[in-house]
Design an enzyme around this catalytic site. Structure first.
Site, PDB file in Angstrom:
ATOM      1  N   GLU A 248      64.250  -5.257  73.855  1.00  0.00           N
ATOM      2  CA  GLU A 248      65.137  -6.423  73.903  1.00  0.00           C
ATOM      3  C   GLU A 248      65.140  -7.054  75.294  1.00  0.00           C
ATOM      4  O   GLU A 248      65.035  -8.275  75.443  1.00  0.00           O
ATOM      5  CB  GLU A 248      66.555  -5.996  73.507  1.00  0.00           C
ATOM      6  CG  GLU A 248      67.607  -7.070  73.648  1.00  0.00           C
ATOM      7  CD  GLU A 248      67.435  -8.233  72.683  1.00  0.00           C
ATOM      8  OE1 GLU A 248      68.149  -9.230  72.848  1.00  0.00           O
ATOM      9  OE2 GLU A 248      66.579  -8.138  71.780  1.00  0.00           O
TER      10      GLU A 248
ATOM     11  N   HIS B 204      61.734  -8.639  76.326  1.00  0.00           N
ATOM     12  CA  HIS B 204      61.618  -9.913  75.621  1.00  0.00           C
ATOM     13  C   HIS B 204      62.436 -10.996  76.329  1.00  0.00           C
ATOM     14  O   HIS B 204      61.965 -12.131  76.513  1.00  0.00           O
ATOM     15  CB  HIS B 204      62.103  -9.743  74.175  1.00  0.00           C
ATOM     16  CG  HIS B 204      62.221 -11.027  73.415  1.00  0.00           C
ATOM     17  ND1 HIS B 204      61.145 -11.833  73.146  1.00  0.00           N
ATOM     18  CD2 HIS B 204      63.297 -11.662  72.872  1.00  0.00           C
ATOM     19  CE1 HIS B 204      61.536 -12.898  72.469  1.00  0.00           C
ATOM     20  NE2 HIS B 204      62.839 -12.826  72.302  1.00  0.00           N
TER      21      HIS B 204
ATOM     22  N   HIS C  46      51.149  -9.992  61.565  1.00  0.00           N
ATOM     23  CA  HIS C  46      51.352 -11.023  60.542  1.00  0.00           C
ATOM     24  C   HIS C  46      52.189 -12.170  61.111  1.00  0.00           C
ATOM     25  O   HIS C  46      51.919 -13.347  60.827  1.00  0.00           O
ATOM     26  CB  HIS C  46      52.045 -10.408  59.326  1.00  0.00           C
ATOM     27  CG  HIS C  46      52.146 -11.332  58.150  1.00  0.00           C
ATOM     28  ND1 HIS C  46      51.064 -11.972  57.608  1.00  0.00           N
ATOM     29  CD2 HIS C  46      53.216 -11.717  57.404  1.00  0.00           C
ATOM     30  CE1 HIS C  46      51.443 -12.713  56.584  1.00  0.00           C
ATOM     31  NE2 HIS C  46      52.757 -12.583  56.451  1.00  0.00           N
TER      32      HIS C  46
END
Length: 354
Positions: A82, A85, A320
């Protein structure tokens, strides 16, 4: 005459915009990893982490953090993703400030100014969505908006990079007419891919990815019981914490099933769009763009299938997400090339006016 790219002198800020685009890839990947690893609430406060600039590491710091936040004890494997990021995203914001400064410094009719300013404002808004993701405890509407904001930031950085590269398609008159006819179809392709990305965001933010664990059926049925009204109720009432989701299974199935149908529609349309590019003629640029489209589409479809067949491994799920971002980037590139293409017969008269 073959289709070819023409490169004028690159505009100030090109390298910085390209660095920002690369950094945006890491921000997207880290965001996807954080979300899919259920680390979105790894730090229950904002902008710090349990009151720390980074995250609590020592036994003493962890003990104090647990006392301050008794409902959310420290989990080491969720705190660092977290915060890493957040710091990558913050760095991207600083780059946006520098790009605005460069745009103002080298201001001219051909130097983009509105786009860097818009990007800076958008990233500030994106930072607020990041804060609300934590403070509103993973409210799915906010999580989806934050995810779409990340994809948009990536696309905007790449669009600015393309504009600063000052590279355009130059086409003979007959090819120019054929390529110009594809503008509306390429734009529609961009919209379709963006809608599919939004469906994917809604799927992951509502923890609906595992709602259909089988292929090609869903819950061993071709048409399972689904609750679309609740699944797509953006005003849904939620509890104090949405970690893990609160929707009934029929609602999650409706979301997942819609994402699958969207994938089929997207695949068919992108294949048709690539075919239209190939029909322009045996020209290197359109042939190359069509091949890139098909390659990215194929990878994305394989990653989507792999998610289900391999029971949703984290690495495939993150890939993805990134695959969707790169497919969107290819559509942004195609639209930019089509919109800025020049006819060779008028190149010299329009060269300085672009």
């Amino acid at each position: 005459m073959n289709l070819f790219d023409h490169v004028d002198k690159r505009k100030p800020g090109f390298k910085l915009a390209l660095i920002g685009t690369v950094l945006a890839v890491f921000v997207l990947g880290l965001g996807a990893f954080t979300r899919l690893a259920d680390a979105g609430l790894g730090c229950p406060d904002w902008p710090g982490c349990y009151g720390h600039m980074f995250w609590p590491d020592s036994a003493t710091d962890v003990e104090k953090a647990n006392q301050l936040f008794p409902d959310t004890p420290v989990e080491h494997d969720k705190t660092w993703p977290e915060m890493v990021h957040r710091y990558f995203a913050m760095t991207l914001g600083f780059i946006s400030v520098m790009l605005v400064a460069l745009a103002v410094k080298y201001r001219s009719p051909t130097q983009p100014l509105k786009l860097p300013i818009f990007m800076l404002g958008f990233i500030i808004l994106q930072g607020m969505f990041g804060m609300w993701t934590v403070t509103l405890k993973l409210w799915p509407q906010i999580v989806t908006a934050h995810l779409l904001g990340g994809f948009s930031t990536f696309s905007l950085y790449w669009l600015l990079t393309l504009r600063l590269s000052n590279q355009h398609w130059q086409l003979p008159a007959d090819i120019f007419e054929k390529v110009s006819a594809l503008k509306k179809w390429a734009l529609l392709g961009l919209v379709i891919v963006a809608c599919q990305v939004a469906l994917g965001g809604w799927t992951t933010s509502n923890y609906a990815a595992v709602a259909c664990p089988d292929l090609p059926t869903c819950q061993n049925q071709w048409l399972p019981v689904m609750n679309f009204a609740q699944g797509f109720d953006i005003f849904q009432a939620i509890g104090p914490n949405y970690l893990g989701g609160t929707m009934e299974n029929e609602s999650r199935i409706a979301i997942h099933f819609s994402h699958r149908i969207g994938a089929i529609i997207t695949t068919i349309y992108i294949v048709l769009l690539a075919f239209m590019l190939l029909r322009v003629g045996p020209h290197s640029a359109t042939q190359r763009m069509a091949k890139i489209l098909l390659i990215m589409l194929s990878l994305q479809v394989l990653l989507g299938l792999g998610n289900i067949l391999l029971k949703f491994p984290l690495a495939i799920a993150v890939a993805h997400n990134l695959g969707g971002a790169f497919l969107l980037l290819v559509l942004v590139t195609l639209n930019y090339k089509l919109q800025t293409s020049r006819c060779l017969s008028t190149t010299h008269t329009t060269h300085t006016s672009h």
